[in-house]
Design a protein around this motif. Structure first.
Motif, PDB file in Angstrom:
ATOM      1  N   ILE A 127      17.192  -8.409  -0.835  1.00 57.13           N
ATOM      2  CA  ILE A 127      17.114  -9.250   0.497  1.00 57.13           C
ATOM      3  C   ILE A 127      17.487 -10.371   0.490  1.00 57.13           C
ATOM      4  O   ILE A 127      17.418 -11.413  -0.433  1.00 57.13           O
ATOM      5  CB  ILE A 127      15.703  -9.291   0.670  1.00 57.13           C
ATOM      6  N   TYR A 128      18.442 -10.744   1.345  1.00 55.26           N
ATOM      7  CA  TYR A 128      19.124 -12.185   1.549  1.00 55.26           C
ATOM      8  C   TYR A 128      18.859 -12.895   2.874  1.00 55.26           C
ATOM      9  O   TYR A 128      18.806 -12.251   4.024  1.00 55.26           O
ATOM     10  CB  TYR A 128      20.765 -12.038   1.679  1.00 55.26           C
ATOM     11  N   LEU A 129      17.971 -14.020   2.651  1.00 50.12           N
ATOM     12  CA  LEU A 129      17.565 -14.701   3.894  1.00 50.12           C
ATOM     13  C   LEU A 129      18.317 -15.973   3.880  1.00 50.12           C
ATOM     14  O   LEU A 129      18.023 -16.929   3.369  1.00 50.12           O
ATOM     15  CB  LEU A 129      16.066 -14.945   3.782  1.00 50.12           C
ATOM     16  N   PRO A 130      19.181 -16.025   4.701  1.00 48.43           N
ATOM     17  CA  PRO A 130      20.027 -17.406   4.925  1.00 48.43           C
ATOM     18  C   PRO A 130      19.341 -18.734   4.868  1.00 48.43           C
ATOM     19  O   PRO A 130      18.359 -18.618   5.798  1.00 48.43           O
ATOM     20  CB  PRO A 130      21.011 -17.250   6.266  1.00 48.43           C
ATOM     21  N   GLY A 131      19.746 -19.557   4.486  1.00 43.72           N
ATOM     22  CA  GLY A 131      18.957 -21.102   4.182  1.00 43.72           C
ATOM     23  C   GLY A 131      17.581 -20.902   3.615  1.00 43.72           C
ATOM     24  O   GLY A 131      16.990 -21.785   3.335  1.00 43.72           O
ATOM     25  N   GLN A 132      17.167 -19.565   2.938  1.00 38.42           N
ATOM     26  CA  GLN A 132      15.993 -19.622   2.204  1.00 38.42           C
ATOM     27  C   GLN A 132      16.258 -19.236   0.797  1.00 38.42           C
ATOM     28  O   GLN A 132      15.808 -19.787  -0.203  1.00 38.42           O
ATOM     29  CB  GLN A 132      15.144 -18.783   2.999  1.00 38.42           C
ATOM     30  N   GLY A 133      16.988 -18.130   0.472  1.00 39.31           N
ATOM     31  CA  GLY A 133      17.383 -17.618  -0.823  1.00 39.31           C
ATOM     32  C   GLY A 133      17.465 -15.985  -0.659  1.00 39.31           C
ATOM     33  O   GLY A 133      17.258 -15.330   0.247  1.00 39.31           O
ATOM     34  N   THR A 134      17.120 -15.545  -1.926  1.00 42.13           N
ATOM     35  CA  THR A 134      17.372 -13.991  -2.058  1.00 42.13           C
ATOM     36  C   THR A 134      16.002 -13.434  -2.944  1.00 42.13           C
ATOM     37  O   THR A 134      15.295 -14.243  -3.698  1.00 42.13           O
ATOM     38  CB  THR A 134      18.515 -13.602  -2.971  1.00 42.13           C
ATOM     39  N   LEU A 135      15.933 -12.383  -2.497  1.00 42.22           N
ATOM     40  CA  LEU A 135      14.539 -11.684  -3.146  1.00 42.22           C
ATOM     41  C   LEU A 135      14.989 -10.278  -3.663  1.00 42.22           C
ATOM     42  O   LEU A 135      15.709  -9.531  -3.114  1.00 42.22           O
ATOM     43  CB  LEU A 135      13.179 -11.342  -2.064  1.00 42.22           C
ATOM     44  N   PHE A 136      14.101  -9.665  -4.812  1.00 42.50           N
ATOM     45  CA  PHE A 136      14.690  -8.349  -5.215  1.00 42.50           C
ATOM     46  C   PHE A 136      13.297  -7.785  -5.341  1.00 42.50           C
ATOM     47  O   PHE A 136      12.114  -8.293  -5.713  1.00 42.50           O
ATOM     48  CB  PHE A 136      15.281  -8.441  -6.684  1.00 42.50           C
ATOM     49  N   VAL A 137      13.022  -6.372  -4.543  1.00 41.41           N
ATOM     50  CA  VAL A 137      11.792  -5.732  -4.354  1.00 41.41           C
ATOM     51  C   VAL A 137      12.140  -4.445  -5.372  1.00 41.41           C
ATOM     52  O   VAL A 137      12.970  -3.812  -4.959  1.00 41.41           O
ATOM     53  CB  VAL A 137      11.498  -5.377  -2.814  1.00 41.41           C
ATOM     54  N   GLU A 138      11.117  -4.104  -6.144  1.00 37.20           N
ATOM     55  CA  GLU A 138      11.164  -2.783  -6.896  1.00 37.20           C
ATOM     56  C   GLU A 138       9.745  -2.295  -6.583  1.00 37.20           C
ATOM     57  O   GLU A 138       8.909  -2.781  -6.510  1.00 37.20           O
ATOM     58  CB  GLU A 138      11.195  -3.034  -8.309  1.00 37.20           C
ATOM     59  N   GLN A 139       9.988  -1.012  -6.090  1.00 42.12           N
ATOM     60  CA  GLN A 139       9.030  -0.198  -5.753  1.00 42.12           C
ATOM     61  C   GLN A 139       8.928   1.200  -5.900  1.00 42.12           C
ATOM     62  O   GLN A 139       9.952   1.782  -5.826  1.00 42.12           O
ATOM     63  CB  GLN A 139       8.367  -0.486  -4.308  1.00 42.12           C
ATOM     64  N   GLN A 140       7.634   1.852  -6.069  1.00 35.33           N
ATOM     65  CA  GLN A 140       7.482   3.290  -6.046  1.00 35.33           C
ATOM     66  C   GLN A 140       6.746   3.715  -4.663  1.00 35.33           C
ATOM     67  O   GLN A 140       5.840   2.902  -4.400  1.00 35.33           O
ATOM     68  CB  GLN A 140       6.582   3.727  -7.152  1.00 35.33           C
ATOM     69  N   GLU A 141       7.415   4.838  -4.082  1.00 30.36           N
ATOM     70  CA  GLU A 141       6.997   4.952  -2.571  1.00 30.36           C
ATOM     71  C   GLU A 141       6.536   6.459  -2.579  1.00 30.36           C
ATOM     72  O   GLU A 141       7.023   7.239  -3.339  1.00 30.36           O
ATOM     73  CB  GLU A 141       8.143   4.906  -1.596  1.00 30.36           C
ATOM     74  N   THR A 171       4.299   2.207   0.157  1.00 30.71           N
ATOM     75  CA  THR A 171       4.079   1.572  -1.422  1.00 30.71           C
ATOM     76  C   THR A 171       3.063   2.131  -2.352  1.00 30.71           C
ATOM     77  O   THR A 171       1.990   2.089  -1.651  1.00 30.71           O
ATOM     78  CB  THR A 171       4.167  -0.018  -1.312  1.00 30.71           C
ATOM     79  N   SER A 172       3.356   2.467  -3.300  1.00 22.88           N
ATOM     80  CA  SER A 172       2.156   3.020  -4.212  1.00 22.88           C
ATOM     81  C   SER A 172       2.473   2.342  -5.634  1.00 22.88           C
ATOM     82  O   SER A 172       1.627   2.700  -6.510  1.00 22.88           O
ATOM     83  CB  SER A 172       2.332   4.428  -4.107  1.00 22.88           C
ATOM     84  N   GLY A 173       3.390   1.518  -5.765  1.00 22.31           N
ATOM     85  CA  GLY A 173       3.482   1.135  -7.060  1.00 22.31           C
ATOM     86  C   GLY A 173       4.564   0.219  -7.369  1.00 22.31           C
ATOM     87  O   GLY A 173       5.321   0.025  -6.256  1.00 22.31           O
ATOM     88  N   PRO A 174       4.697  -0.285  -8.568  1.00 22.77           N
ATOM     89  CA  PRO A 174       4.206  -0.221  -9.748  1.00 22.77           C
ATOM     90  C   PRO A 174       2.996  -0.953  -9.899  1.00 22.77           C
ATOM     91  O   PRO A 174       2.593  -1.022 -10.872  1.00 22.77           O
ATOM     92  CB  PRO A 174       5.408  -0.496 -10.660  1.00 22.77           C
ATOM     93  N   GLY A 175       2.601  -2.009  -8.826  1.00 24.47           N
ATOM     94  CA  GLY A 175       1.347  -2.924  -9.160  1.00 24.47           C
ATOM     95  C   GLY A 175       0.232  -2.072  -9.172  1.00 24.47           C
ATOM     96  O   GLY A 175       0.334  -0.916  -8.631  1.00 24.47           O
ATOM     97  N   ALA A 176      -0.888  -2.500  -9.775  1.00 24.28           N
ATOM     98  CA  ALA A 176      -1.950  -1.743 -10.153  1.00 24.28           C
ATOM     99  C   ALA A 176      -2.655  -1.484  -8.767  1.00 24.28           C
ATOM    100  O   ALA A 176      -3.495  -0.584  -8.620  1.00 24.28           O
ATOM    101  CB  ALA A 176      -2.826  -2.501 -11.017  1.00 24.28           C
ATOM    102  N   LEU A 177      -2.538  -2.426  -7.675  1.00 23.92           N
ATOM    103  CA  LEU A 177      -3.208  -2.077  -6.504  1.00 23.92           C
ATOM    104  C   LEU A 177      -2.308  -1.263  -5.384  1.00 23.92           C
ATOM    105  O   LEU A 177      -2.612  -1.364  -4.333  1.00 23.92           O
ATOM    106  CB  LEU A 177      -3.648  -3.319  -5.770  1.00 23.92           C
ATOM    107  N   GLY A 178      -1.041  -0.865  -5.906  1.00 21.71           N
ATOM    108  CA  GLY A 178      -0.491  -0.044  -5.257  1.00 21.71           C
ATOM    109  C   GLY A 178       0.685  -0.830  -4.432  1.00 21.71           C
ATOM    110  O   GLY A 178       1.089  -0.617  -3.244  1.00 21.71           O
ATOM    111  N   THR A 179       1.220  -1.864  -5.125  1.00 16.99           N
ATOM    112  CA  THR A 179       1.959  -2.996  -4.459  1.00 16.99           C
ATOM    113  C   THR A 179       3.432  -2.861  -5.255  1.00 16.99           C
ATOM    114  O   THR A 179       3.403  -2.517  -6.322  1.00 16.99           O
ATOM    115  CB  THR A 179       1.460  -4.573  -4.541  1.00 16.99           C
ATOM    116  N   ALA A 180       4.587  -3.254  -4.636  1.00 18.56           N
ATOM    117  CA  ALA A 180       5.641  -3.561  -5.063  1.00 18.56           C
ATOM    118  C   ALA A 180       5.792  -4.913  -5.896  1.00 18.56           C
ATOM    119  O   ALA A 180       5.067  -5.651  -5.832  1.00 18.56           O
ATOM    120  CB  ALA A 180       6.818  -3.592  -3.935  1.00 18.56           C
ATOM    121  N   ARG A 181       6.761  -4.683  -6.769  1.00 19.37           N
ATOM    122  CA  ARG A 181       7.181  -6.114  -7.685  1.00 19.37           C
ATOM    123  C   ARG A 181       8.016  -6.630  -7.060  1.00 19.37           C
ATOM    124  O   ARG A 181       9.411  -6.225  -6.696  1.00 19.37           O
ATOM    125  CB  ARG A 181       7.442  -5.512  -9.152  1.00 19.37           C
TER     126      ARG A 181
END
Length: 233
Positions: A127-141, A171-181
């Motif tokens: 994810i690229y948000l101009p003026g803010q930066g970038t984010l990487f999201v890893e998830q199990q769905e 989203t079902s993981g990989p976080g213990a509460l079913g969240t993405a990293r």
């Protein structure tokens, strides 16, 4: 002959019972509530259309229900990536204003276990948000609820479609509460490690085309600085 007929009837009843138990599994729960909806931290909410024709680019192996867009985009027919989808799309805020660009890679997962009501897809977002930066999201769905409540009813419908209102977290993981990293890449997100959740809101689905009216939301938690979360410091 009557014994053979009884055997076949018993097998048919057994198969029908198996699929009925699989479909109406009482232990299956549909996660309509995002784990981040009760968070006290700030949240980034990014929206996009989950209809392939609305994306900047969408591609797969060319044999799936959803056709690549635009039609001349390179298809993923090579063996290592045949079970993958790629989408590049604009991301909007809650007011519908474009705030960034997202590229998502998704692949069918070997962790799928239909007997456990798990239809798993592994995905990553850049994810690229101009003026803010970038984010990487890893998830199990997990698309089991989506399959059960939208896709299968569409096949049962005489018009080969489904219409209604369906909302749910995929989203079902990989976080213990079913969240993405979520990991920050640059800008104000540099060094950030947090959680995220992706959810779908569907209104129409076609057996021939796939999603017809569907939006998605990516919610990312922004932890407060330690000085704010610990006033005594």
């Amino acid at each position: 002959m009557k014994y053979l007929a009884s055997l076949l009837l018993g097998m048919l009843v057994g198969v029908a019972t198996f699929f009925a138990l699989l479909y109406y599994n009482p232990l299956t729960s549909h996660n309509k509530l995002s784990p981040l909806s009760v968070s006290d931290n700030d949240l980034i909410t990014l929206n996009y259309s989950a209809v392939a024709a609305d994306a900047l680019i969408y591609t797969n192996n060319g044999e799936s229900r959803v056709a690549p867009h635009p039609s001349k985009v390179q298809q993923l027919w090579e063996r290592p990536i045949r079970q993958s989808d790629v989408v590049a799309t604009t991301l909007t805020d809650s007011r519908g204003q474009v705030v960034g660009l997202g590229v998502k890679f998704s692949s069918d997962s070997e962790k799928t276990k239909l007997l456990n009501s798990e239809l798993i897809v592994d995905s990553v977002w850049h994810i690229y948000l101009p003026g803010q930066g970038t984010l990487f999201v890893e998830q199990q769905e997990n698309y089991w609820a989506y399959l059960r409540e939208i896709v299968i009813p569409a096949y049962w419908n005489s018009g080969d479609n489904w219409r209604g209102i369906w909302n749910g977290s995929i989203t079902s993981g990989p976080g213990a509460l079913g969240t993405a990293r979520v990991v920050g890449g640059s800008g104000r997100f540099s060094g950030l490690v947090t959680e995220g959740v992706e959810s779908l809101a569907a209104k129409a689905f076609s057996v021939k085309q796939g999603p017809v009216a569907m939006t998605a939301e990516v919610m990312i938690e922004l932890p407060r600085p330690e000085s704010e979360s610990n006033p005594d410091l």
